[in-house]
Design a protein around this motif. Structure first.
Motif, PDB file in Angstrom:
ATOM      1  N   TYR A 211      -3.331   1.361   6.816  1.00 30.51           N
ATOM      2  CA  TYR A 211      -2.601   2.223   5.516  1.00 30.51           C
ATOM      3  C   TYR A 211      -3.096   3.410   4.948  1.00 30.51           C
ATOM      4  CZ  TYR A 211      -0.688   0.773   0.892  1.00 30.51           C
ATOM      5  OH  TYR A 211       0.106   1.264  -0.680  1.00 30.51           O
TER       6      TYR A 211
ATOM      7  N   TYR B  73      -0.801   7.340   4.058  1.00 32.91           N
ATOM      8  CA  TYR B  73      -1.291   8.501   3.345  1.00 32.91           C
ATOM      9  C   TYR B  73      -1.911   9.780   3.679  1.00 32.91           C
ATOM     10  CZ  TYR B  73      -1.932   9.424  -1.229  1.00 32.91           C
ATOM     11  OH  TYR B  73      -1.982  11.110  -2.665  1.00 32.91           O
TER      12      TYR B  73
ATOM     13  N   GLU C 187       5.150   5.501  -1.196  1.00 36.96           N
ATOM     14  CA  GLU C 187       4.808   4.577  -0.263  1.00 36.96           C
ATOM     15  C   GLU C 187       6.320   3.864   0.341  1.00 36.96           C
ATOM     16  OE1 GLU C 187       2.717   0.248  -0.881  1.00 36.96           O
ATOM     17  OE2 GLU C 187       4.799   0.242  -1.909  1.00 36.96           O
TER      18      GLU C 187
ATOM     19  N   VAL D 252      -0.551   1.704  -5.616  1.00 36.87           N
ATOM     20  CA  VAL D 252       0.778   2.026  -5.474  1.00 36.87           C
ATOM     21  C   VAL D 252       1.016   1.948  -7.187  1.00 36.87           C
ATOM     22  CG1 VAL D 252       2.746   1.828  -4.388  1.00 36.87           C
ATOM     23  CG2 VAL D 252       0.372   1.686  -3.524  1.00 36.87           C
TER      24      VAL D 252
END
Length: 161
Positions: free
Chosen positions: A143, A147, A110, A37
């Motif tokens: 996480y 995605y 994000e 990120v």
């Protein structure tokens, strides 16, 4: 939300780095699955000859075996964060990762919930006990799933409380 079947990683890392103007990383070969990120600055990621420009708040997924080179802003400081997941080497895991890679998007923003997951993992990254290690694995999986899930932009972390 789509179900993603990802095995438990053998090792995870939550990291953060700052590069001066003109900084680069690589070329290198990616070992694990890594979500990167950009927080500030500029970042171009060249993987297997394909370039992707990433804006602050956006993220890309780097896949095992990819030949990658990161190029950062020539005029300002660049910072980025990452979550990496390393899996046992097995035919099943290689097939799973390859299947996910073909279904995955090139980049995404994000979400606030993803940032909360990252922050929690980063705060505990140096804690060495079995329970925290297991918690970090679950956080990294959550996480990564955010995605990799096709509808995550619309559903993961973008709902009102």
């Amino acid at each position: 939300m789509s179900e993603i079947n990802i095995p438990s990683p053998r090792h995870v890392t939550f990291g953060h780095v700052q590069y001066p103007p003109g900084g680069t990383c690589g070329p290198r070969i990616q070992i694990g699955l890594q979500l990167v990120v950009l927080d500030q600055g500029e970042m171009r990621v060249v993987t297997d000859g394909r370039a992707v420009d990433v804006s602050p708040g956006e993220m890309v997924c780097q896949w095992p075996g990819g030949h990658e080179h990161y190029l950062f802003s020539k005029t300002k400081i660049t910072t980025h964060r990452w979550v990496s997941l390393h899996f046992e080497h097995s035919v099943e895991n290689q097939q799973m990762l390859e299947s996910l890679r073909h279904r995955s998007r090139q980049k995404m923003s994000e979400t606030p919930a993803m940032r909360e997951i990252y922050d929690l993992g980063y705060r505990h990254r140096n804690t060495r006990n079995p329970r925290t290690t297991e918690m970090l694995s679950y956080l990294a999986l959550a996480y990564g799933s955010a995605y990799l899930t096709p509808t995550s932009e619309e559903t993961f972390g973008n709902t009102a409380p």
